[in-house]
Design an enzyme around this catalytic site. Structure first.
Site, mmCIF file in Angstrom:
data_model
loop_
_atom_site.group_PDB
_atom_site.id
_atom_site.type_symbol
_atom_site.label_atom_id
_atom_site.label_comp_id
_atom_site.label_asym_id
_atom_site.label_seq_id
_atom_site.Cartn_x
_atom_site.Cartn_y
_atom_site.Cartn_z
ATOM 1 N N LYS A 42 0.557 -1.611 0.077
ATOM 2 C CA LYS A 42 0.210 -0.102 -0.095
ATOM 3 C C LYS A 42 0.583 1.580 0.074
ATOM 4 O O LYS A 42 -0.191 2.684 -0.234
ATOM 5 C CB LYS A 42 -0.951 -0.162 1.491
ATOM 6 C CG LYS A 42 -1.790 -1.124 1.404
ATOM 7 C CD LYS A 42 -2.629 -0.888 2.779
ATOM 8 C CE LYS A 42 -3.198 -2.411 3.236
ATOM 9 N NZ LYS A 42 -3.347 -2.027 4.448
ATOM 10 N N GLY A 43 2.216 0.686 0.312
ATOM 11 C CA GLY A 43 2.280 2.464 0.723
ATOM 12 C C GLY A 43 2.915 3.407 -0.365
ATOM 13 O O GLY A 43 2.942 4.648 -0.222
ATOM 14 N N GLU A 98 7.814 2.697 -5.981
ATOM 15 C CA GLU A 98 8.255 2.109 -4.553
ATOM 16 C C GLU A 98 8.043 2.885 -3.518
ATOM 17 O O GLU A 98 8.300 4.017 -4.420
ATOM 18 C CB GLU A 98 9.580 0.571 -4.310
ATOM 19 C CG GLU A 98 9.274 -0.568 -4.377
ATOM 20 C CD GLU A 98 8.520 -1.492 -2.397
ATOM 21 O OE1 GLU A 98 7.542 -0.083 -2.218
ATOM 22 O OE2 GLU A 98 8.274 -2.561 -2.866
ATOM 23 N N ASP A 99 7.509 2.589 -2.178
ATOM 24 C CA ASP A 99 7.670 4.024 -1.771
ATOM 25 C C ASP A 99 9.293 3.672 -0.961
ATOM 26 O O ASP A 99 9.423 5.215 -1.462
ATOM 27 C CB ASP A 99 6.981 3.750 -0.036
ATOM 28 C CG ASP A 99 6.498 2.357 0.247
ATOM 29 O OD1 ASP A 99 7.187 1.454 -0.037
ATOM 30 O OD2 ASP A 99 6.062 2.436 1.657
ATOM 31 N N ASP A 102 14.234 -0.518 1.030
ATOM 32 C CA ASP A 102 15.037 -0.842 2.637
ATOM 33 C C ASP A 102 16.665 -2.322 2.369
ATOM 34 O O ASP A 102 17.044 -1.410 1.061
ATOM 35 C CB ASP A 102 14.458 -0.953 4.216
ATOM 36 C CG ASP A 102 15.583 -1.131 5.116
ATOM 37 O OD1 ASP A 102 16.521 -0.601 4.811
ATOM 38 O OD2 ASP A 102 14.623 -1.416 6.053
ATOM 39 N N LYS A 130 16.583 3.879 1.368
ATOM 40 C CA LYS A 130 17.782 3.650 2.746
ATOM 41 C C LYS A 130 18.866 2.663 1.788
ATOM 42 O O LYS A 130 19.301 1.305 2.478
ATOM 43 C CB LYS A 130 16.789 2.715 3.202
ATOM 44 C CG LYS A 130 16.624 3.490 4.889
ATOM 45 C CD LYS A 130 16.091 2.643 5.680
ATOM 46 C CE LYS A 130 14.470 3.139 6.118
ATOM 47 N NZ LYS A 130 14.274 2.190 6.924
ATOM 48 N N PHE A 151 13.709 4.693 10.809
ATOM 49 C CA PHE A 151 12.566 4.123 10.984
ATOM 50 C C PHE A 151 11.872 5.645 9.662
ATOM 51 O O PHE A 151 11.711 5.813 10.931
ATOM 52 C CB PHE A 151 11.731 3.263 11.784
ATOM 53 C CG PHE A 151 10.659 2.181 11.077
ATOM 54 C CD1 PHE A 151 10.558 1.078 10.147
ATOM 55 C CD2 PHE A 151 9.047 2.901 10.855
ATOM 56 C CE1 PHE A 151 9.669 0.694 9.625
ATOM 57 C CE2 PHE A 151 8.209 2.154 11.003
ATOM 58 C CZ PHE A 151 8.328 1.321 10.165
ATOM 59 N N ASP A 158 3.554 3.532 7.127
ATOM 60 C CA ASP A 158 2.626 3.564 8.146
ATOM 61 C C ASP A 158 3.993 3.260 9.285
ATOM 62 O O ASP A 158 5.035 2.056 8.054
ATOM 63 C CB ASP A 158 1.917 2.377 7.893
ATOM 64 C CG ASP A 158 3.027 0.429 7.290
ATOM 65 O OD1 ASP A 158 3.475 0.404 6.596
ATOM 66 O OD2 ASP A 158 2.577 -0.192 8.532
ATOM 67 N N ARG A 164 0.120 7.009 7.423
ATOM 68 C CA ARG A 164 0.109 6.889 5.796
ATOM 69 C C ARG A 164 -0.699 7.890 5.631
ATOM 70 O O ARG A 164 -0.136 8.681 4.802
ATOM 71 C CB ARG A 164 -1.032 5.530 5.305
ATOM 72 C CG ARG A 164 -0.434 4.234 5.402
ATOM 73 C CD ARG A 164 -0.638 3.202 4.734
ATOM 74 N NE ARG A 164 -0.853 1.925 5.267
ATOM 75 C CZ ARG A 164 0.220 0.732 4.803
ATOM 76 N NH1 ARG A 164 1.661 1.304 4.387
ATOM 77 N NH2 ARG A 164 0.791 -0.049 5.136
HETATM 78 P P1 IMP Z 1 12.687 -4.257 2.187
HETATM 79 O O1 IMP Z 1 12.620 -5.543 1.241
HETATM 80 O O2 IMP Z 1 13.831 -4.646 3.486
HETATM 81 O O3 IMP Z 1 13.678 -3.196 0.616
HETATM 82 O O4 IMP Z 1 11.233 -3.705 2.463
HETATM 83 C C1 IMP Z 1 10.762 -2.881 1.321
HETATM 84 C C2 IMP Z 1 9.320 -2.253 2.915
HETATM 85 O O5 IMP Z 1 9.626 -2.933 4.097
HETATM 86 C C3 IMP Z 1 8.696 -1.450 1.970
HETATM 87 O O6 IMP Z 1 8.192 -1.059 0.696
HETATM 88 C C4 IMP Z 1 8.203 -0.570 3.381
HETATM 89 O O7 IMP Z 1 6.549 -1.575 2.808
HETATM 90 C C5 IMP Z 1 8.794 -1.234 4.567
HETATM 91 N N1 IMP Z 1 9.778 -0.464 4.496
HETATM 92 C C6 IMP Z 1 10.799 -0.444 4.451
HETATM 93 N N2 IMP Z 1 11.822 0.747 5.705
HETATM 94 C C7 IMP Z 1 10.573 1.198 6.313
HETATM 95 C C8 IMP Z 1 10.711 2.771 7.172
HETATM 96 O O8 IMP Z 1 11.285 3.383 7.341
HETATM 97 N N3 IMP Z 1 9.221 3.140 6.660
HETATM 98 C C9 IMP Z 1 7.988 2.249 6.390
HETATM 99 N N4 IMP Z 1 8.204 1.402 5.922
HETATM 100 C C10 IMP Z 1 9.260 0.899 5.427
HETATM 101 MG MG MG Z 2 6.942 -1.261 0.286
#
Ligand code: IMP
Ligand code: MG
Length: 175
Positions: A42-43, A98-99, A102, A130, A151, A158, A164
């Protein structure tokens, strides 16, 4: 749950500036080409809503919903498509929206799944990169803001499904 301590990190004006810059880049790169923007729910819902309104290329929008197993703040890398695209992407120019990236594990899985469907091109656009926490070699093509660890919430992002709706982005500092 007690309310976390929030510190303003990126204002709505700063976000808007970056969204417009990315939109200009996409509009330039896909001048006479229809592009399919895939929002990752949803982000990314607010980001893609603002983005599409300033992209001037012909475009269509679709969404995927992913479920990644792991803790609230840490991705495990096991990713499932909970809601798939409704449009075929074979032969199309596609951008994943993507939002935040990470570890990159979620995006890497989605990227390879979509690649198997034979798009003409596949790029990645993220509002927040990030970088410090990346675990896989995945480089977004369009990046709004680069940050280190921490975070964040707001503007679609969220914490346990909340916040959100905040128009600005905050760093969660506590409790
Ligand atoms: P990844 O697989 O570790 O890159 O995770 C990505 C997903 O984790 C993102 O699409 C977000 O939904 C969530 N996420 C990662 N960091 C944050 C943050 O700082 N705040 C909120 N959601 C996050
Ligand atoms: Mg996401």
């Amino acid at each position: 749950m007690s309310d976390p301590i929030l510190k303003l990190l990126y204002s709505r004006e700063q976000i808007a500036t970056q969204v417009h810059r990315i939109a200009a880049e996409i509009s330039h790169d896909y001048r006479d080409q229809e592009v399919l923007l895939v929002g990752v729910l949803k982000g990314s819902f607010l980001f893609i809503a603002d983005l599409v309104r300033s992209v001037t290329s012909p475009l269509v929008v679709d969404f995927v919903r992913l479920a990644s197993y792991g803790s609230e703040t840490q991705s495990s890398g096991i990713v499932e498509i909970r809601k798939d695209l409704e449009m075929p992407i074979r032969g199309r120019d596609v951008i994943i929206v993507e939002d935040i990236v990470d570890s990159g594990l979620t995006l890497e899985t989605l990227y390879h799944r979509l690649m198997q469907r034979g798009p003409r091109s596949l790029k990645i656009c993220t509002l927040i990169d990030k970088k410090a926490r990346r675990e896989v070699a995945i480089e977004p093509d369009y990046v709004g803001i680069t940050m280190d660890d921490g975070f964040i919430i707001g503007y679609g992002l969220d914490f346990d499904e909340r916040y959100r709706n905040l128009p600005d982005i905050y760093l969660v500092e506590g409790p």
